[in-house]
Design a protein around this motif. Sequence first.
Motif, PDB file in Angstrom:
ATOM      1  N   VAL A 240       0.862  -1.181   0.000  1.00 31.27           N
ATOM      2  CA  VAL A 240       0.000   0.000   0.000  1.00 31.27           C
ATOM      3  C   VAL A 240       0.897   1.230   0.000  1.00 31.27           C
ATOM      4  O   VAL A 240       1.756   1.371   0.873  1.00 31.27           O
ATOM      5  CB  VAL A 240      -0.932   0.025   1.220  1.00 31.27           C
ATOM      6  N   ALA A 241       0.707   2.093  -0.992  1.00 27.71           N
ATOM      7  CA  ALA A 241       1.569   3.267  -1.130  1.00 27.71           C
ATOM      8  C   ALA A 241       0.714   4.520  -1.199  1.00 27.71           C
ATOM      9  O   ALA A 241      -0.383   4.517  -1.753  1.00 27.71           O
ATOM     10  CB  ALA A 241       2.420   3.144  -2.391  1.00 27.71           C
ATOM     11  N   SER A 275      11.429   8.711  -6.059  1.00 25.93           N
ATOM     12  CA  SER A 275      12.113   7.858  -5.084  1.00 25.93           C
ATOM     13  C   SER A 275      11.123   6.924  -4.398  1.00 25.93           C
ATOM     14  O   SER A 275      11.414   5.747  -4.134  1.00 25.93           O
ATOM     15  CB  SER A 275      12.833   8.717  -4.041  1.00 25.93           C
ATOM     16  N   GLY A 276       9.911   7.435  -4.088  1.00 28.62           N
ATOM     17  CA  GLY A 276       8.896   6.603  -3.459  1.00 28.62           C
ATOM     18  C   GLY A 276       8.421   5.500  -4.379  1.00 28.62           C
ATOM     19  O   GLY A 276       8.178   4.362  -3.942  1.00 28.62           O
ATOM     20  N   LEU A 305      13.736   2.321   1.889  1.00 26.55           N
ATOM     21  CA  LEU A 305      13.305   1.281   0.972  1.00 26.55           C
ATOM     22  C   LEU A 305      13.870  -0.052   1.433  1.00 26.55           C
ATOM     23  O   LEU A 305      14.806  -0.088   2.243  1.00 26.55           O
ATOM     24  CB  LEU A 305      13.756   1.571  -0.461  1.00 26.55           C
ATOM     25  N   PRO A 306      13.318  -1.168   0.940  1.00 27.42           N
ATOM     26  CA  PRO A 306      13.841  -2.477   1.345  1.00 27.42           C
ATOM     27  C   PRO A 306      15.248  -2.691   0.801  1.00 27.42           C
ATOM     28  O   PRO A 306      15.711  -1.954  -0.082  1.00 27.42           O
ATOM     29  CB  PRO A 306      12.851  -3.463   0.699  1.00 27.42           C
ATOM     30  N   PRO A 307      15.938  -3.703   1.307  1.00 25.60           N
ATOM     31  CA  PRO A 307      17.249  -4.035   0.739  1.00 25.60           C
ATOM     32  C   PRO A 307      17.123  -4.335  -0.746  1.00 25.60           C
ATOM     33  O   PRO A 307      16.192  -5.026  -1.179  1.00 25.60           O
ATOM     34  CB  PRO A 307      17.665  -5.281   1.529  1.00 25.60           C
TER      35      PRO A 307
END
Length: 326
Positions: A240-241, A275-276, A305-307
Amino acid sequence: MIDFRYHLVSIIAVFFALAAGIVLGAGPLGDTVDDTLAEQTSQLRDENRELRQQLEATEADTAYQQAFLQEVTPRLVTGQLEGEYVGVIALPGADEETVSAVRDTLAQAGATAELTVRIEPTWTDPDSEPVLDELATDLVSSGTELPTEGGGYARGAAVLAAALMAPPAEAGASHETIDTATVTAFEESELITLEQDASVAPSLAVLVAGNVSGDDAGDRLDRLATLVTNIDAADAGTVVAGPASTAEDGLLRTIRDNGDIADVVSTVDSVDLPSGRAAVVFAVSEQAEGGSGQYGVVGETDGALPPVPEEPGDSVTDAATEGSSS
């Protein structure tokens, strides 16, 4: 008894006071006041000019960063979602341009992101619960279990999620198709809008959140969270963003505050920025591998952000090298 002479003296005194004020104002005191006002005006003008210059510099810096990220993002995300089928679901209040940008970024990452569904604001209306309950009863398919809690909102969400989403297909197996009859029934009830059709049911979902306002905003956000939960139960991974505001006082905040949902559903704020949207790609990739996290810049998160997966990252590096050599 006060006679006329007393009134006359009082009036003359008032006129003398006014005359004295005029004389002083036009004389030495007037010069002092004028000098003070002129100095303050000049100081405010200088401060205003300085603030305007700082604002212009900040806007130029932000514009540069956004332009840079806009150019870098395709290289950064290339190959991250190769072979994945991702559905894009626009929630009430989601900005149309942001939804389109999310879909484009997913496609740049190699995903098939053809399905786009918009959940109408009517979904969260109090009058919609019996409608959703009736749709769920009439359209539930074999293999779909209707929730016992959450009322019509949960039951309707479960049926819609089963119609739209699918678990990942096993190697060599054909992908499931979308239940168009069920989707059409929800659309005819003016609860959803099918903005971009697809035949293959996606196994991953990105839900784009928007701002929800009103006195009953909390109830509406809870109903949307119920929808998120049921979509996640039907697919292999859900992200969800939304913009930063949704993490301050919106759906992302609701999800992050609910440990049961946050443990399985990922969130990304600042999705209105390049970036998002890049973070969304990596969050979807993480979900496909069975992980989850809360990412962005608002509140306590698991990072920006995730790896970044190593193997797809190598291909990005190679692409950048080829681009520089050409």
